[in-house]
Design a protein around this motif. Structure first.
Motif, PDB file in Angstrom:
ATOM      1  N   MET A   1      20.545   4.069 -34.678  1.00 33.77           N
ATOM      2  CA  MET A   1      20.085   5.439 -34.475  1.00 33.77           C
ATOM      3  C   MET A   1      20.355   5.830 -33.040  1.00 33.77           C
ATOM      4  O   MET A   1      20.202   5.040 -32.113  1.00 33.77           O
ATOM      5  CB  MET A   1      18.582   5.537 -34.790  1.00 33.77           C
ATOM      6  N   THR A   5      18.026  10.818 -31.065  1.00 33.55           N
ATOM      7  CA  THR A   5      17.085  10.724 -32.172  1.00 33.55           C
ATOM      8  C   THR A   5      15.841   9.961 -31.772  1.00 33.55           C
ATOM      9  O   THR A   5      14.718  10.321 -32.114  1.00 33.55           O
ATOM     10  CB  THR A   5      17.757  10.045 -33.383  1.00 33.55           C
ATOM     11  N   ASP A   6      16.050   8.845 -31.010  1.00 32.87           N
ATOM     12  CA  ASP A   6      14.908   8.055 -30.575  1.00 32.87           C
ATOM     13  C   ASP A   6      13.978   8.872 -29.698  1.00 32.87           C
ATOM     14  O   ASP A   6      12.755   8.793 -29.804  1.00 32.87           O
ATOM     15  CB  ASP A   6      15.377   6.815 -29.810  1.00 32.87           C
ATOM     16  N   GLU A   9      12.073  11.343 -31.866  1.00 38.79           N
ATOM     17  CA  GLU A   9      10.983  10.717 -32.604  1.00 38.79           C
ATOM     18  C   GLU A   9       9.868  10.277 -31.672  1.00 38.79           C
ATOM     19  O   GLU A   9       8.704  10.313 -32.019  1.00 38.79           O
ATOM     20  CB  GLU A   9      11.510   9.529 -33.408  1.00 38.79           C
ATOM     21  N   ARG A  26      13.152  10.619 -39.458  1.00 36.25           N
ATOM     22  CA  ARG A  26      13.266   9.258 -39.982  1.00 36.25           C
ATOM     23  C   ARG A  26      12.243   9.014 -41.084  1.00 36.25           C
ATOM     24  O   ARG A  26      12.539   8.374 -42.099  1.00 36.25           O
ATOM     25  CB  ARG A  26      13.071   8.251 -38.854  1.00 36.25           C
ATOM     26  N   VAL A 204      17.892   2.349 -42.882  1.00 37.03           N
ATOM     27  CA  VAL A 204      16.746   3.044 -42.282  1.00 37.03           C
ATOM     28  C   VAL A 204      15.446   2.252 -42.276  1.00 37.03           C
ATOM     29  O   VAL A 204      14.555   2.553 -41.471  1.00 37.03           O
ATOM     30  CB  VAL A 204      16.499   4.396 -42.995  1.00 37.03           C
TER      31      VAL A 204
END
Length: 490
Positions: A1, A5-6, A9, A26, A204
């Protein structure tokens, strides 16, 4: 990922910490993946029901042995669910989920290409074992991925809706595939779905397990699995041999004895398979009782209406399957609304309400008659109400039975809820079928075949509604009494 994105999130997680939890991208993918797996498993329970006559003709099953196509699956699924729920806690939920999905896909291929009853039954046993692995692993992945509260309630609500939708879709799809192609496609349909779920899961899902390692309780695992196998076998044998036969009573008594031995073992085990502390929680105990009642009576209504539509009103299997479409829609709506009901009234009260609605629908359906296909309107209305109440109860019992537990015990809790579901699905049909058979046999000499079946179905529906009503009142009374007692001592 990606790092972006991290960070996204992480920001969402911070927002969740500061205020209400947030459904991240996610988490949406994880939810979609796990719901897809549950849908596939639920469809497998019912997809072969309509196809059974064609399977018997194609592979040479005798009429008496044809039930083993369903029983082989149920025995393996119910017998090993609690064991695999604990294995998931100890050795990794993601790992067991992947192994189970791979086995389910391979077993579906074996069943689809089978040329003899033995090979087909081996495929069904493997499908049952895979279901025992995947279902508690998927549920525990869901409950550990979503924090307790509105997000988890919403996820469990959608999960309950998928269970019902999968069961109904399986009945419809089984009839369509069998009529248009072949019964073998009831197995082959799992292949592309299984491969897709496997690929996404490896991408995922993160590994999840109990915080500390522990030894597997082998004596407990052996006694509970053998006990459940014997119990389910005895229940199934009652369909053909009767409840008073030696072939029914011996496995039932053996199953009860082994389950008592399992309880004694768990009291003394240093690392028990099922912690007595967990089993004594009111939420776990009463939640699973409600789940057992709603699944037993829910599967029974579907069976009774199938019998009525085909034997009394003369509808084809395909039309019978399609007539459950409205039930599926109502169940989906119930699953979507259940989290709101739980948020407003709490899980136990929502569970009682769902059981009462389901029971009222059974009493409504007991008003069916014969001689005119216009009675289908009452069937559609009654099954829709029943589906709404049933799925509301399903979601409520799942939330109730898994709440207030640490992540390390979620596999056990979800294993118990899954076991409740499987035993209920197995128990409902033979119990209500015996009521229909007894009433039908008593009237055959003085009534037509259709009228005899109609009387049997009506009586079974009244029993169905009565069990749901008594169960709802018992949960409401004893759960409330326990809450009041705990408040008084606080």
């Amino acid at each position: 990922m990606s790092a972006v994105t991290d960070r996204t999130e992480a920001g969402a997680g911070a927002a969740a910490t500061a205020g209400a939890p947030v459904m991240t991208r996610r988490l949406r993918v994880i939810l979609l993946l796990l719901l897809g797996a549950q849908f596939m498993l639920a469809a497998d329970f019912s997809i072969l029901n309509v196809a059974l006559p064609d399977i018997g003709k194609g592979l040479g099953f005798s009429l008496g042995n044809l039930q083993w196509v369903t029983t082989a699956f149920s025995l393996a699924a119910a017998g090993f669910t609690l064991l695999f729920g604990r294995v998931a806690d100890l050795f990794g939920r993601r790992r067991l989920f992947l192994i189970g999905m791979a086995l389910l896909t391979a077993a579906s291929l074996v069943g689809g290409v089978a040329e003899s009853p033995g090979i087909l039954l081996a495929g069904r046993v493997a499908q049952g074992l895979a279901t025992a692995m995947v279902t508690p692993a998927a549920l525990s992945l869901l409950t550990t991925s979503f924090p307790e509260g509105p997000l988890r309630d919403r996820a469990l609500g959608l999960n309950g809706a998928m269970l019902s939708a999968g069961f109904i879709t399986g009945a419809v799809l089984g009839g369509v595939l069998t009529d248009l192609l072949s019964w073998r496609w009831a197995f082959f349909i799992n292949l592309p779905v299984g491969v897709t779920v496997l690929v996404l899961a490896m991408t995922v899902l993160k590994e999840s397990r109990a915080e500390r390692t522990a030894k597997l309780d082998v004596p407990g695992a052996v006694t509970v699995s053998a006990g459940l196998l014997a119990l389910v076998y005895g229940i199934t044998a009652a369909q053909s041999d009767g409840w008073g036969s030696v072939g029914t009573l011996l496995p039932l008594l053996l199953g009860i004895a082994l389950l008592v031995a399992f309880y004694v073992i768990e009291l003394r085990a240093a690392e028990p398979l099922a912690s007595v502390r967990v089993l004594k929680r009111r939420t776990v105990r009463w939640g699973n009782l409600g789940g057992l009642i709603t699944f037993t009576m829910g599967s029974g209504v579907t069976f009774l209406m199938t019998l009525y539509l085909q034997k009394v009103l003369g509808f084809s299997p395909l039309v019978t399957g399609l007539s459950f479409g409205l039930l599926g829609v109502a169940a989906f709506v119930g699953g979507a609304l259940a989290p709101r009901l739980i948020g407003r009234f709490g899980g136990p009260k929502a569970l009682v309400g769902g059981l009462l609605v389901q029971g009222a629908a059974s009493f409504l359906l007991a008003g069916i008659g014969g001689g005119s296909k216009s009675w289908l309107i009452l069937v559609l209305a009654g099954t829709a109400v029943s589906g709404f109440g049933h799925i509301s109860a399903v979601v409520s019992y799942m939330v109730t039975g898994t709440s207030g537990l640490p992540d390390g015990e979620q596999g056990l809790a979800t294993g118990l809820t899954t076991l409740t579901q499987l035993v209920g699905l197995t128990l409902g049909i033979p119990v209500l079928s015996s009521i229909v058979t007894a009433r039908t046999t008593a009237l055959q000499a003085t009534h037509s075949a259709a009228d005899s079946v109609l009387a049997g179905v009506r009586l079974a529906l009244l029993v169905n509604g009565g069990v749901l009503l008594v169960g709802a009142l018992a949960i409401a009374l004893f759960f409330a009494r326990g809450t009041a007692r705990r408040s008084a001592t606080a």
